[in-house]
Design a protein around this motif. Sequence first.
Motif, mmCIF file in Angstrom:
data_model
loop_
_atom_site.group_PDB
_atom_site.id
_atom_site.type_symbol
_atom_site.label_atom_id
_atom_site.label_comp_id
_atom_site.label_asym_id
_atom_site.label_seq_id
_atom_site.Cartn_x
_atom_site.Cartn_y
_atom_site.Cartn_z
ATOM 1 N N PRO A 35 70.347 32.787 32.233
ATOM 2 C CA PRO A 35 68.924 32.991 32.417
ATOM 3 C C PRO A 35 68.459 32.366 33.731
ATOM 4 O O PRO A 35 69.049 31.426 34.238
ATOM 5 C CB PRO A 35 68.300 32.278 31.205
ATOM 6 C CG PRO A 35 69.321 31.232 30.839
ATOM 7 C CD PRO A 35 70.647 31.835 31.158
ATOM 8 N N THR A 36 67.366 32.905 34.232
ATOM 9 C CA THR A 36 66.779 32.302 35.425
ATOM 10 C C THR A 36 66.141 30.982 35.053
ATOM 11 O O THR A 36 65.887 30.683 33.894
ATOM 12 C CB THR A 36 65.744 33.259 36.026
ATOM 13 O OG1 THR A 36 64.763 33.551 35.027
ATOM 14 C CG2 THR A 36 66.409 34.553 36.470
ATOM 15 N N ASP A 38 63.236 29.817 35.157
ATOM 16 C CA ASP A 38 61.932 29.751 34.521
ATOM 17 C C ASP A 38 61.970 30.198 33.066
ATOM 18 O O ASP A 38 60.943 30.310 32.422
ATOM 19 C CB ASP A 38 60.913 30.597 35.288
ATOM 20 C CG ASP A 38 61.333 32.056 35.359
ATOM 21 O OD1 ASP A 38 62.528 32.331 35.163
ATOM 22 O OD2 ASP A 38 60.456 32.901 35.603
ATOM 23 N N VAL A 39 63.152 30.469 32.540
ATOM 24 C CA VAL A 39 63.280 30.852 31.138
ATOM 25 C C VAL A 39 63.786 29.661 30.355
ATOM 26 O O VAL A 39 64.775 29.031 30.727
ATOM 27 C CB VAL A 39 64.249 32.050 30.970
ATOM 28 C CG1 VAL A 39 64.409 32.367 29.493
ATOM 29 C CG2 VAL A 39 63.713 33.259 31.717
ATOM 30 N N ARG A 59 69.152 38.626 24.353
ATOM 31 C CA ARG A 59 68.237 38.891 25.463
ATOM 32 C C ARG A 59 68.946 38.921 26.804
ATOM 33 O O ARG A 59 68.674 39.785 27.644
ATOM 34 C CB ARG A 59 67.135 37.828 25.467
ATOM 35 C CG ARG A 59 66.104 37.985 26.571
ATOM 36 C CD ARG A 59 65.034 36.913 26.445
ATOM 37 N NE ARG A 59 63.956 37.111 27.401
ATOM 38 C CZ ARG A 59 62.860 36.364 27.447
ATOM 39 N NH1 ARG A 59 62.722 35.358 26.589
ATOM 40 N NH2 ARG A 59 61.923 36.605 28.344
ATOM 41 N N ASP A 615 66.464 44.436 41.085
ATOM 42 C CA ASP A 615 65.368 43.576 40.623
ATOM 43 C C ASP A 615 65.089 43.827 39.140
ATOM 44 O O ASP A 615 65.789 43.317 38.292
ATOM 45 C CB ASP A 615 64.119 43.773 41.479
ATOM 46 C CG ASP A 615 64.343 43.318 42.915
ATOM 47 O OD1 ASP A 615 65.125 42.361 43.111
ATOM 48 O OD2 ASP A 615 63.763 43.923 43.827
ATOM 49 N N SER A 616 64.093 44.630 38.835
ATOM 50 C CA SER A 616 63.732 44.856 37.431
ATOM 51 C C SER A 616 64.768 45.688 36.677
ATOM 52 O O SER A 616 64.818 45.652 35.441
ATOM 53 C CB SER A 616 62.366 45.553 37.331
ATOM 54 O OG SER A 616 61.352 44.734 37.852
ATOM 55 N N THR A 655 63.639 45.409 32.964
ATOM 56 C CA THR A 655 62.746 44.323 32.569
ATOM 57 C C THR A 655 61.312 44.760 32.797
ATOM 58 O O THR A 655 60.847 44.834 33.940
ATOM 59 C CB THR A 655 63.057 43.046 33.365
ATOM 60 O OG1 THR A 655 64.426 42.671 33.157
ATOM 61 C CG2 THR A 655 62.164 41.906 32.917
ATOM 62 N N ASN A 657 58.548 43.199 31.590
ATOM 63 C CA ASN A 657 57.850 41.974 31.980
ATOM 64 C C ASN A 657 58.697 40.803 31.503
ATOM 65 O O ASN A 657 59.833 40.990 31.066
ATOM 66 C CB ASN A 657 56.422 41.925 31.419
ATOM 67 C CG ASN A 657 56.375 42.148 29.913
ATOM 68 O OD1 ASN A 657 57.132 41.517 29.176
ATOM 69 N ND2 ASN A 657 55.509 43.058 29.467
ATOM 70 N N ASP A 658 58.152 39.610 31.575
ATOM 71 C CA ASP A 658 58.950 38.435 31.240
ATOM 72 C C ASP A 658 59.386 38.421 29.776
ATOM 73 O O ASP A 658 60.335 37.723 29.419
ATOM 74 C CB ASP A 658 58.158 37.149 31.530
ATOM 75 C CG ASP A 658 57.997 36.900 33.022
ATOM 76 O OD1 ASP A 658 58.756 37.520 33.792
ATOM 77 O OD2 ASP A 658 57.115 36.095 33.398
ATOM 78 N N GLU A 659 58.711 39.158 28.911
ATOM 79 C CA GLU A 659 59.020 39.114 27.485
ATOM 80 C C GLU A 659 59.621 40.407 26.949
ATOM 81 O O GLU A 659 60.150 40.426 25.836
ATOM 82 C CB GLU A 659 57.740 38.818 26.666
ATOM 83 C CG GLU A 659 57.168 37.425 26.831
ATOM 84 C CD GLU A 659 56.349 37.286 28.105
ATOM 85 O OE1 GLU A 659 55.789 38.320 28.541
ATOM 86 O OE2 GLU A 659 56.284 36.180 28.662
ATOM 87 N N HIS A 712 61.235 42.842 22.453
ATOM 88 C CA HIS A 712 60.135 41.977 22.871
ATOM 89 C C HIS A 712 60.367 40.580 22.305
ATOM 90 O O HIS A 712 60.561 40.414 21.104
ATOM 91 C CB HIS A 712 58.796 42.524 22.372
ATOM 92 C CG HIS A 712 57.636 41.644 22.718
ATOM 93 N ND1 HIS A 712 57.154 41.512 24.017
ATOM 94 C CD2 HIS A 712 56.868 40.816 21.956
ATOM 95 C CE1 HIS A 712 56.144 40.669 24.026
ATOM 96 N NE2 HIS A 712 55.942 40.224 22.788
#
Length: 975
Positions: A35-36, A38-39, A59, A615-616, A655, A657-659, A712
């Motif tokens: 994970p990055t 910020d997770v 995830r 990216d996404s 991705t 969004n973040d969730e 989600h």
Amino acid sequence: MFNQHRNTNRNVKLFGATLAALIAVPAIAQETEEPTSDVEVIQVQGIAGSLAESARQKRFDSRIVDAIVAEDIGKLPDNNIAEALQRITGVSISTDFGVGESVTIRGISQNRVELNGRSTSGSGRGGISLDDFPSSFLKTVEVIKSPTPEMIEGALGGTINMTTVRPLELDEPLIAFTLDGEYADKTENWAPKFNVSAGTNWDLDDAGTFGASFVLAYQDRELRRDEFINLVTPTELDLDGDGTSDQANTPSGNYLVRSQNTVEQKTEQRERTAYGVSLQWAPKDAEGFIYLDINATELDGGQEAYSVLNDSKDYSDLILDDAYGDAQGQLHNFGSGSVFVQPKTWSDFTTNESISNALGGEYQVTDNLKISGEISYAKSEAKRRNSEFNLRPISREQYDADGTITEHLFTITMTQNGDTVPGLAFSDEDALLDPDNLAIRQFTHQRYTEDNEETAFRFDLEYAEPFDLEFLAAVKAGVRTTDREYELDRYDLRNNGSELKNLQTSVSYDGVVTPTWIGDFNDAYGGFKEVNHSNSFSQSGITGNNALTNYFVYDGALLAYDINGTYDRVKQMLAGSSHELTGTLDDNMVRNTGSYAKIEETTQALYTQFHLDFDSLTAIVGARYVSTDLTSSLIDETAKHDYSDFLPSLNATYTLNDETIIRFAAAKVMRRAEFGELSPALSVDNSLVTGTQGSYQLDPYRVTQYDLSAEHYFGDGGLISAAIFYKDVKSFTVSSSSCVADGDTIEGQNVTEYVNVCLLDTAGVSQANVNYATSDQDLAYVEAQRDAGLTGIVIDTDVNGGSGEIVGLELAYQQQFSSLPGAWSGLGISTNYTYADSEQPDGNPLLDISNNTFNGQIYWEYEGLQVRLAYNWRDKYLDTQDEKRVRPVGALATGVYNRTDPTADYFDPTLGNNYRDARGQFDFSASLDVNENITLVANAVNLTGEPIRQITELDSIWKYSEADRRFTVGVRGRF
């Protein structure tokens, strides 16, 4: 290594939790992508932490994956891996004696079981039985539903990958244990379960770091299974005697009449010993390591089983005074005349020794290039012992009066209320207990040896950020080769080339044919006992009394654990007769050359996969190419076959969004045919009624699959997900049946189940068409045909040609309500639902696929106390096709057997369909942390005692099955 320091601390505690099944400790997450920053990295603590970690692994994996981490497997009631995996969406389990044994993934049973990404060994291609491998060895079990090119081919539904903790993940010595007692309520037996583990590592200064871990697991349990079985035949009946046939609630108006009532009760003792050793070394200044893994499992024990069947000499001899038909057209409250009983004692148990060893390593050559390799060896050695001691109802009174050998006949009455096991009353209450009405008919013994071994070598390399292309994160490529050998051999007890069967009518003393009644045998040599369990069918219930549950038979324990003693008793009985035995049992075991099979297989695989990053949007795309060379051998014949497969795959993740993430996957997968299907060796049952034969020319099963999912994530491990999947199934094997003439049938064929005996048009001439007795042809007719040489053996030959499709939907939701005040914050829930629809070309669904499956668990944990209630439900599914006991029953209920020729009258492809009825089961578990070292645990499996029912195409029950509820209490420690 990636995040090595952070993960090391968590793995100290995880090692104890997984290897000794300790519950309340943190665990490491093993993910495909880190994970990055910020997770949040979720720590594994208790049930909620375990489920949250499972969600985290799902995830951040690039594939469509579900996982069970150590907490879930260690947490009872999930006593083994299969019972834990049934909580996952799309996964259902098969049980043996009520214990989880194997799984289907999205309705397909052709899956792979791996250990740390390599093959395990069992009797078939899938790997070790999930009941044979201790869950306490593991940190994580993954169910991978969408493959990548680097994964080993051979899974059609999915791959189950069991992972263990490496010793270098520990930073302090660890010793842990668990001691449980398991109570089985049918056998009323307490069984010990014990696990112990130890691990540490040493800093060797300039020599690097060395680590070692050891795990030992032992289990000895005794279980029982009760089954009540019927033969079901559609029959035209006049219930009121007015000369006009009454109409049952079936399409044809025929009633579903039950006969051949059978009670089977099996007690099995299973002793499992398993150990694992892991050694690991890492150099001081280099990023890499070398490991040696050694794992072994030994399964021992035995089975004592009894089958008590009543049949009729005249199926038209029915007593219908109080009879009626139910909503399914099944006949109730009726009697039968000309009835006889056939008690049988048998033992059929397989001992097994399996190993899985590997030597491998990984090395970071440069900042971009990483290489890894492994050589592994897996082997399974199975020994199966199959013995029978059968009786026949011969009237001693009649023999003493005039010297004739006649069967002891009487009448029965069957009654039934609701879905309970029918009650059976005999006009002769001692029919199964009077030693003067039962004579010895048959003694058989077979020995099978089945060896399966694989040596595999793989080499992989991964290059990060090649060609300075921003969207290409990495390229991975590799090769894998295997050499596999499977061998099956069989030996049978023979007396001068003949079986010891029909002894009641063939053994003569001084030229006079004389049966041996069991009373005389028992007085002279012993070995018989009365069986009457006080808790027979305690889950299903019995309408009144069932006379088949109380019987006098040869002791099954003597077959299971003292076969030489049984042989000596029979030898003494036959001394001085026309069938006199000489020598020991081993002296009289003769190799059955027709059953010998040997499969030698070599495979070569290579793959390339590209890791794309926009990216996404990220993706893994590539392909695997594999070639297979196969040699199939009999005693005096060898044949070869080869084929190759190109297996592209795509796993894409977007991705949102973040969730929230969206996934799409597509792949071609393959599975080689089972070893028994690849051998043209002929295997015929003891009754000389049915047999099977394979073909070395079988191509593999092939499936093209597509997946689309949305996930989600919220809060501390919360998850809502939905997925749709489609599988296009090609080249499954199907059976092509023929009626084969065999000279041994005249003297040796047992036609008691006469509806399954094929009839020949011409004596001694085999034929492609399989014809059975019609509804107006009874046992006496088939016996006459056999005596005239006009019966054959139904041989099912495997051929390619089956196909079908599966489409389904998976929904999942889990959440811990940590925002609730005080103790309520420990409340949580995890649920999932799967819908699947399937179809074969003949219109039937595929096997093992329920339309609807639901799993749910609600848990509460607070200040060291944990409680969980789990529920699993699935609706009915097609279990087998062309099942012998319901072969005459199909959607039309005509009683005419035609399931293969659509151009002929009464074609019905549903004939013989056997469904497992809808069923749900509750499991319960609880634990209490006494202190930081000691935990008390308890659980219950099948808490409410739910039986299993098998039903026909018309939903009438033809088989009841139930096994022990299991209750466990224990203590776990970590130091």
